[in-house]
Design a protein around this motif. Structure first.
Motif, mmCIF file in Angstrom:
data_model
loop_
_atom_site.group_PDB
_atom_site.id
_atom_site.type_symbol
_atom_site.label_atom_id
_atom_site.label_comp_id
_atom_site.label_asym_id
_atom_site.label_seq_id
_atom_site.Cartn_x
_atom_site.Cartn_y
_atom_site.Cartn_z
ATOM 1 N N UNK A 137 32.987 74.668 173.973
ATOM 2 C CA UNK A 137 32.658 73.500 174.690
ATOM 3 C C UNK A 137 31.960 72.337 173.854
ATOM 4 N N UNK A 138 31.131 73.036 172.971
ATOM 5 C CA UNK A 138 30.208 71.830 172.236
ATOM 6 C C UNK A 138 30.912 71.162 171.075
ATOM 7 N N UNK A 139 31.822 72.078 170.523
ATOM 8 C CA UNK A 139 32.397 71.755 169.210
ATOM 9 C C UNK A 139 34.067 71.526 169.486
ATOM 10 N N UNK A 140 34.514 70.406 169.383
ATOM 11 C CA UNK A 140 36.271 70.279 169.214
ATOM 12 C C UNK A 140 36.532 70.330 168.001
ATOM 13 N N UNK A 141 37.650 70.738 167.570
ATOM 14 C CA UNK A 141 38.186 70.954 166.237
ATOM 15 C C UNK A 141 38.258 69.834 165.690
ATOM 16 N N UNK A 142 37.833 69.567 164.321
ATOM 17 C CA UNK A 142 37.730 68.446 163.711
ATOM 18 C C UNK A 142 38.298 68.987 162.082
ATOM 19 N N UNK A 143 39.106 67.807 161.645
ATOM 20 C CA UNK A 143 39.656 68.284 160.171
ATOM 21 C C UNK A 143 39.003 67.697 159.334
ATOM 22 N N UNK A 144 38.492 68.230 158.037
ATOM 23 C CA UNK A 144 37.556 68.037 156.987
ATOM 24 C C UNK A 144 38.189 68.446 155.769
ATOM 25 N N UNK A 145 37.706 67.813 154.658
ATOM 26 C CA UNK A 145 37.885 68.336 153.314
ATOM 27 C C UNK A 145 37.038 69.217 152.904
ATOM 28 N N UNK A 146 37.328 70.006 151.998
ATOM 29 C CA UNK A 146 36.484 71.307 151.670
ATOM 30 C C UNK A 146 35.456 70.739 150.772
ATOM 31 N N UNK A 147 35.473 69.528 149.947
ATOM 32 C CA UNK A 147 34.160 69.000 149.392
ATOM 33 C C UNK A 147 34.268 67.564 149.859
ATOM 34 N N UNK A 148 32.926 66.998 150.124
ATOM 35 C CA UNK A 148 32.780 65.691 150.548
ATOM 36 C C UNK A 148 33.224 64.838 149.572
ATOM 37 N N UNK A 149 32.925 64.955 148.190
ATOM 38 C CA UNK A 149 33.396 63.879 147.295
ATOM 39 C C UNK A 149 33.941 64.612 146.107
ATOM 40 N N UNK A 150 34.698 63.920 145.414
ATOM 41 C CA UNK A 150 35.337 64.342 144.216
ATOM 42 C C UNK A 150 35.480 63.139 143.238
ATOM 43 N N UNK A 151 35.223 63.510 142.061
ATOM 44 C CA UNK A 151 35.235 62.757 140.875
ATOM 45 C C UNK A 151 36.535 63.188 139.920
ATOM 46 N N UNK A 152 37.337 62.219 139.897
ATOM 47 C CA UNK A 152 38.335 62.479 139.003
ATOM 48 C C UNK A 152 38.167 61.647 137.885
ATOM 49 N N UNK A 153 38.118 62.172 136.646
ATOM 50 C CA UNK A 153 38.238 61.286 135.375
ATOM 51 C C UNK A 153 39.650 61.679 134.512
ATOM 52 N N UNK A 154 40.405 60.491 134.386
ATOM 53 C CA UNK A 154 41.428 60.697 133.732
ATOM 54 C C UNK A 154 41.281 59.877 132.189
ATOM 55 N N UNK A 155 41.217 60.847 131.355
ATOM 56 C CA UNK A 155 41.163 60.103 130.058
ATOM 57 C C UNK A 155 42.497 60.690 129.053
ATOM 58 N N UNK A 156 43.141 59.803 128.435
ATOM 59 C CA UNK A 156 44.022 60.007 127.288
ATOM 60 C C UNK A 156 45.226 61.048 128.237
ATOM 61 N N UNK A 157 45.412 60.655 129.406
ATOM 62 C CA UNK A 157 46.636 61.689 129.979
ATOM 63 C C UNK A 157 47.460 60.650 130.813
ATOM 64 N N UNK A 158 48.641 60.855 130.898
ATOM 65 C CA UNK A 158 49.533 60.041 131.529
ATOM 66 C C UNK A 158 49.540 60.516 133.122
ATOM 67 N N UNK A 159 49.316 61.647 133.350
ATOM 68 C CA UNK A 159 49.217 62.230 134.867
ATOM 69 C C UNK A 159 48.041 63.191 134.857
ATOM 70 N N UNK A 160 47.657 63.554 136.033
ATOM 71 C CA UNK A 160 46.857 64.513 136.277
ATOM 72 C C UNK A 160 47.141 64.930 137.883
ATOM 73 N N UNK A 161 47.071 66.302 137.966
ATOM 74 C CA UNK A 161 47.232 67.144 139.361
ATOM 75 C C UNK A 161 45.967 67.162 139.775
ATOM 76 N N UNK A 162 45.655 66.905 141.190
ATOM 77 C CA UNK A 162 44.505 67.392 141.763
ATOM 78 C C UNK A 162 44.607 67.902 143.023
ATOM 79 N N UNK A 163 44.375 69.028 143.693
ATOM 80 C CA UNK A 163 44.628 69.922 144.910
ATOM 81 C C UNK A 163 43.630 69.419 145.930
#
Length: 111
Positions: free
Chosen positions: A27-53
């Motif tokens: 009753x107190x908590x309605x289900x809420x969707x969130x991400x595993x981590x609050x912040x993600x820093x993605x640095x792409x250097x000298x790559x044409x593409x990068x995958x991030x899950x």
């Protein structure tokens, strides 16, 4: 006679106090969707593409499947977030980022 009425009223109030309190967690908590981590820093250097899950979770189990959709928002949402939280994050340029999957399902009873 008044003493008997007062006794019945006291018993009824005591019974109501036990049944009126229902402080269950669901009753107190309605289900809420969130991400595993609050912040993600993605640095792409000298790559044409990068995958991030990126994965979403529920705050608590739900009685039905929960459909989650992903999208790359306009930079105005990042600007609003920065103003609200005193941060200086940069948004992805939607032309340079893409999502391989735009939806997911969290099955009933799982988080």
């Amino acid at each position: 006679m008044n003493k008997h009425i007062l006794k019945y009223v006291a018993v009824c109030l005591a019974a109501l106090s036990f049944t009126a309190c229902n402080d269950s967690e669901s009753d107190l908590l309605e289900p809420k969707v969130y991400f595993d981590s609050k912040e993600s820093k993605i640095v792409v250097e000298d790559q044409e593409s990068m995958d991030y899950d990126l994965s979403a979770r529920l705050s608590n189990k739900n009685d039905a499947d929960v459909n989650v959709s992903y999208s790359i928002l306009d930079s105005k949402y990042v600007d609003e977030y920065n103003k609200k939280n005193g941060t200086n994050y940069e948004a992805f340029d939607a032309n340079n980022a893409s999502l391989s999957t735009t939806s997911a399902t969290i099955e009933k009873g799982k988080v």
